[in-house]
Design an enzyme around this catalytic site. Structure first.
Site: not given
Lengths: 146, 428
Positions: A66, A103
């Site tokens: 990701s 993230k």
């Protein structure tokens, strides 16, 4: 006498860049490297370069795809520094609803979001969600197969 | 005025685990002794369930199976590393930091004004938490005894937000001293509490108000000093502190800066041996050994390195040989060339009573014959050293071997000290 010159300890501690043995039983470090060390012909030490504050620096492995757009690949090694206050644009390690994740911290309009570096994963707006920053990623070590 | 701060890590072992396992936050967690025998560290949530230190782990298995509590094997390597990190952060905020145990450190502040020092302590409190993930409480006062009480107040009274600073003579200090029972004062044991009650001294405040001379005559110099300390007069050095029997620490500066491993090893061996003697004297057994080294923080022209490492012992023991073996191994692993060391020490951690009955059941100690032989040898050694002077009989090289086969089925990873045990975060 003014307050400032009464205080011997560092009100703003200097950031510490020192070699720090990784193998075992890690060190607490303080102080400054000797200027004379530059002449000692010692080998370059990656810790010195990458670990800015040993007491707050932790290593972590990552899996998944990701964060590919930000240069973090499956199997990479992250250096996470807990002493940095996160700002938008930082890659962070965060705890979202009790799970640890990696993230990019961004502001979308006025809304703080946790974003992935892969269009397959939607941004997570930090609204009505329990999120705690664990640390800020300072560098990524990517090793190639040779 | 010179002020002393006591920094105490909250539920330290459990807090270390929680840094890397957020799922353990705010649920009942306990850490077990060697071989998962009994509970030696508890989170507040576990204490609330009425579970206490020393509870045998097997008595709690039903709660574990029901998922109501979590029990972990001890992970001393992690705890030692996290302790060193806390110490390193403190060194950024205070010129002098003295480790008192794996989870308690004294810091010394000089030349601060009152408000500035309170703000400084609050910042220290915040930064330790931020940098290391370990929550701490900070008590600041002009003496160690008062700093300890301030620390207790910081821990027990939420309004302090984890930091309590006590000035002698203030109404706040008086109110706290009146509130605290005598038994909460460092160095005042149960029997002393009873004797003091007979002459009307019931609270810490009563003791602080008592006539010091009278205390010395009727009790001891130590109690006189404690009373003075409660008034904010610093007269107890760390080395004078009566150990609360839970840990033993022996440390001293090397006398000069040195990088000579042989010299350091010899000093550490003496510390280890001295610690083991103290251990036998108070009839305790240790579960783990922590070894630390420090460079001189004032020599800013020299590279700094203050490592520490905790080693779990194969079973609770007071045998100098096993303690020296573990200490030697730890030293070998933390020592690095190229640094000039100023000080080193050995701590014996998580002590238990040697006489405890359940021991053989829970802690898989040495076999009986082995233990008797060991006790005999140690007894003879202590006797000789006592009669003919310390160091008459001592150990050369520690006995090799003694494989460290420990049961540690529920040990968390050594996240900060092993490459192959780093935390792995899924990116999804």
């Amino acid at each position: 006498m003014t307050l400032a010159n009464l205080i011997p300890a560092h009100p703003e501690p200097p950031s510490l860049a020192l070699p720090y043995p990784l193998a075992v039983g890690r060190a607490g470090l303080s102080g400054f490297p000797s200027p004379a060390q530059d002449y000692e012909g010692r080998t370059l030490d990656l810790n010195e370069r990458l670990v800015k504050r040993p007491s707050a620096t932790f290593f972590m492995g990552v899996t998944g795809d990701s964060m590919v757009r930000f240069g973090i690949y499956d199997g990479d090694l992250l250096l996470v520094d807990r002493s940095i206050d996160p700002r938008p644009g930082h890659i962070i390690v965060a705890m979202v609803d009790g799970e640890i994740t990696v993230k990019r911290y961004e502001l979308r309009g006025q809304v703080p979001c946790l974003c992935s570096g892969n269009p397959r994963y939607a941004p997570i707006p930090l609204v009505d969600i329990e999120c705690q920053v664990w640390g800020v990623v300072r560098s990524v070590i990517h090793e190639y197969q040779v | 005025m010179s002020m002393i701060g006591l920094v105490d890590c909250n539920s330290f072992y459990v807090s270390c685990e929680r840094v890397f396992q957020p799922r353990l936050c705010s649920v009942p967690v306990g850490v077990m002794s060697n071989n998962d025998g009994c509970v030696i560290a508890l989170s507040n949530e576990l204490k609330t369930l009425g579970i206490t230190m020393g509870t045998p782990a097997f008595e709690l298995q039903h709660l574990v199976r029901q998922g109501r509590i979590h029990l972990l094997s001890s992970n001393y390597e992690l705890y030692g590393d996290m302790s060193a990190r806390v110490l390193a952060v403190l060194e950024e905020y205070a010129p002098i930091v003295e480790p008192y145990s794996i989870d308690e450190m004294f810091v010394r502040f000089d030349g601060f004004e009152r408000d500035a020092l309170l703000a400084h302590s609050q910042q220290l409190h915040r930064k330790v938490r931020q940098y290391t993930g370990i929550p701490v409480c900070v008590g600041v006062a002009p003496s160690r005894t008062l700093a300890k009480l301030a620390n207790r107040a910081a821990k027990k009274i939420p309004a302090y937000g984890g930091v309590c600073m006590l000035q002698p003579g203030s109404r706040e200090t008086q109110a706290l001293l009146e509130k605290f029972a005598l038994g909460d004062v460092w160095g005042v044991g149960r029997r002393l509490v009873e004797r003091l009650a007979l002459i009307g001294i019931k609270s810490a405040w009563d003791l602080a108000q008592a006539d010091p001379k009278r205390l010395r005559q009727q009790f001891s110099v130590t109690l006189e000093r404690t009373a003075l300390e409660l008034r904010g007069i610093s007269c107890i050095e760390m080395s004078d502190f009566l150990e609360p029997r839970q840990r033993i620490m022996t440390s001293r500066s090397f006398g000069k800066l040195t990088d000579d491993l042989a010299e350091i090893r010899e000093a550490m061996r003496q510390h280890g041996q001295r610690g083991a003697e103290k251990l036998r004297h108070q009839r305790s057994l240790a579960r783990a050994v922590l070894v630390f080294l420090k460079t001189n923080p004032f020599r800013t022209d020299l590279p700094q390195y203050s490592p520490s490492l905790a080693m779990e012992l194969p079973h609770p023991t007071d045998d100098s040989r096993e303690i020296l073996h573990a200490a030697g191994e730890a030293l070998q692993r933390i020592y690095r060339q190229g640094y000039l060391y100023q000080k080193g020490g050995v701590m014996l951690l998580d002590l238990i009573d040697a006489d405890r009955q359940q021991l053989s059941l829970l802690d898989t100690p040495q076999s009986d014959t082995e233990r008797q032989r060991s006790a005999k040898l140690m007894g003879v050694m202590d006797e000789l050293n006592h009669r003919m002077g310390r160091g008459t009989v001592k150990f050369g090289t520690p006995s090799p071997g003694a494989a460290w086969h420990l049961r540690c089925a529920h040990r968390s990873a050594r996240w900060t000290t092993r490459w192959d045990e780093l935390p792995v975060v899924p990116m999804g």
